[in-house]
Design a protein around this motif. Structure first.
Motif, PDB file in Angstrom:
ATOM      1  N   ALA A   9     -32.022 -11.705 -15.624  1.00  0.00           N
ATOM      2  CA  ALA A   9     -31.499 -13.078 -15.570  1.00  0.00           C
ATOM      3  C   ALA A   9     -30.121 -13.090 -14.907  1.00  0.00           C
ATOM      4  O   ALA A   9     -29.834 -13.965 -14.085  1.00  0.00           O
ATOM      5  CB  ALA A   9     -31.437 -13.673 -16.974  1.00  0.00           C
ATOM      6  N   LEU A  10     -29.277 -12.118 -15.235  1.00  0.00           N
ATOM      7  CA  LEU A  10     -27.972 -12.017 -14.571  1.00  0.00           C
ATOM      8  C   LEU A  10     -28.136 -11.747 -13.080  1.00  0.00           C
ATOM      9  O   LEU A  10     -27.398 -12.284 -12.262  1.00  0.00           O
ATOM     10  CB  LEU A  10     -27.136 -10.907 -15.208  1.00  0.00           C
ATOM     11  CG  LEU A  10     -26.539 -11.203 -16.567  1.00  0.00           C
ATOM     12  CD1 LEU A  10     -25.843  -9.955 -17.118  1.00  0.00           C
ATOM     13  CD2 LEU A  10     -25.568 -12.360 -16.491  1.00  0.00           C
ATOM     14  N   TYR A  11     -29.110 -10.922 -12.731  1.00  0.00           N
ATOM     15  CA  TYR A  11     -29.391 -10.615 -11.331  1.00  0.00           C
ATOM     16  C   TYR A  11     -29.760 -11.885 -10.567  1.00  0.00           C
ATOM     17  O   TYR A  11     -29.276 -12.123  -9.463  1.00  0.00           O
ATOM     18  CB  TYR A  11     -30.515  -9.581 -11.256  1.00  0.00           C
ATOM     19  CG  TYR A  11     -31.029  -9.324  -9.872  1.00  0.00           C
ATOM     20  CD1 TYR A  11     -30.327  -8.502  -9.000  1.00  0.00           C
ATOM     21  CD2 TYR A  11     -32.219  -9.880  -9.431  1.00  0.00           C
ATOM     22  CE1 TYR A  11     -30.802  -8.260  -7.731  1.00  0.00           C
ATOM     23  CE2 TYR A  11     -32.691  -9.646  -8.169  1.00  0.00           C
ATOM     24  CZ  TYR A  11     -31.984  -8.835  -7.317  1.00  0.00           C
ATOM     25  OH  TYR A  11     -32.454  -8.599  -6.054  1.00  0.00           O
ATOM     26  N   VAL A  12     -30.616 -12.699 -11.161  1.00  0.00           N
ATOM     27  CA  VAL A  12     -31.041 -13.941 -10.504  1.00  0.00           C
ATOM     28  C   VAL A  12     -29.879 -14.925 -10.397  1.00  0.00           C
ATOM     29  O   VAL A  12     -29.725 -15.614  -9.392  1.00  0.00           O
ATOM     30  CB  VAL A  12     -32.231 -14.569 -11.262  1.00  0.00           C
ATOM     31  CG1 VAL A  12     -32.545 -15.950 -10.747  1.00  0.00           C
ATOM     32  CG2 VAL A  12     -33.454 -13.672 -11.166  1.00  0.00           C
ATOM     33  N   LEU A  13     -29.046 -14.972 -11.422  1.00  0.00           N
ATOM     34  CA  LEU A  13     -27.954 -15.946 -11.455  1.00  0.00           C
ATOM     35  C   LEU A  13     -26.674 -15.475 -10.766  1.00  0.00           C
ATOM     36  O   LEU A  13     -25.756 -16.269 -10.585  1.00  0.00           O
ATOM     37  CB  LEU A  13     -27.637 -16.316 -12.899  1.00  0.00           C
ATOM     38  CG  LEU A  13     -28.731 -17.072 -13.638  1.00  0.00           C
ATOM     39  CD1 LEU A  13     -28.364 -17.229 -15.099  1.00  0.00           C
ATOM     40  CD2 LEU A  13     -28.990 -18.412 -12.993  1.00  0.00           C
ATOM     41  N   ALA A  14     -26.608 -14.213 -10.376  1.00  0.00           N
ATOM     42  CA  ALA A  14     -25.389 -13.681  -9.755  1.00  0.00           C
ATOM     43  C   ALA A  14     -25.099 -14.434  -8.457  1.00  0.00           C
ATOM     44  O   ALA A  14     -26.007 -14.686  -7.667  1.00  0.00           O
ATOM     45  CB  ALA A  14     -25.539 -12.193  -9.478  1.00  0.00           C
ATOM     46  N   PRO A  15     -23.841 -14.779  -8.235  1.00  0.00           N
ATOM     47  CA  PRO A  15     -23.511 -15.499  -6.998  1.00  0.00           C
ATOM     48  C   PRO A  15     -23.731 -14.609  -5.778  1.00  0.00           C
ATOM     49  O   PRO A  15     -23.528 -13.392  -5.833  1.00  0.00           O
ATOM     50  CB  PRO A  15     -22.032 -15.841  -7.166  1.00  0.00           C
ATOM     51  CG  PRO A  15     -21.515 -14.896  -8.178  1.00  0.00           C
ATOM     52  CD  PRO A  15     -22.668 -14.529  -9.057  1.00  0.00           C
ATOM     53  N   LYS A  16     -24.170 -15.223  -4.699  1.00  0.00           N
ATOM     54  CA  LYS A  16     -24.441 -14.485  -3.462  1.00  0.00           C
ATOM     55  C   LYS A  16     -23.164 -14.402  -2.629  1.00  0.00           C
ATOM     56  O   LYS A  16     -23.055 -14.966  -1.555  1.00  0.00           O
ATOM     57  CB  LYS A  16     -25.551 -15.167  -2.661  1.00  0.00           C
ATOM     58  CG  LYS A  16     -26.809 -15.425  -3.439  1.00  0.00           C
ATOM     59  CD  LYS A  16     -27.460 -14.140  -3.898  1.00  0.00           C
ATOM     60  CE  LYS A  16     -28.779 -14.408  -4.548  1.00  0.00           C
ATOM     61  NZ  LYS A  16     -28.968 -13.820  -5.814  1.00  0.00           N
TER      62      LYS A  16
END
Length: 130
Positions: A9-16
């Motif tokens: 979930a953190l991976y998906v939500l991490a800012p690009k």
């Protein structure tokens, strides 16, 4: 909640955002999250991983891509290697979730997806309404 699910979930939500630029490519926050998740995966592995045939084919594809990037490093720089490692990173999540899936409860999965979707809805609304 399962640590792999939280990290995903953190991976998906991490800012690009780019933390460290390498030519046209860069190291991003999700790369660090993936490295941490892979470290936990390697340290806590319970059994030998059986790799499905389609995953082997993809790993061979990544290997040839990395080999080509190394051979052409004088022309392309480190960009090809970074992109090849990014493909390996995506495959790493396949193995991590494959390992974690039998231990995930439906409730934990639903909660994690609800949080991720809620963040995206709020984020999208904030972007839309300024």
């Amino acid at each position: 909640m399962n640590i792999y699910l939280v990290l995903f979930a953190l991976y998906v939500l991490a800012p690009k955002i780019d933390l460290y630029a390498i030519g046209a490519a860069a190291i991003r926050p999700e790369d660090l999250i993936s490295a941490f998740a892979f470290f936990i995966y390697i340290v806590t592995a319970r059994r030998r991983l059986s790799i499905p045939i389609y995953a082997r084919a993809y790993l061979i594809f990544i290997g040839f891509g990395l080999l080509t990037a190394v051979i052409n490093i004088a022309q392309g720089g480190l960009v090809g290697i970074v992109y090849g490692l990014r493909l390996a990173q995506y495959m790493t999540w396949f193995f991590i979730i494959y390992e974690a899936a039998p231990r995930l409860s439906t409730r934990a999965l639903r909660t994690a997806l609800l949080i991720v979707c809620g963040v995206f809805i709020i984020w999208g609304g904030a972007e839309y309404f300024g």
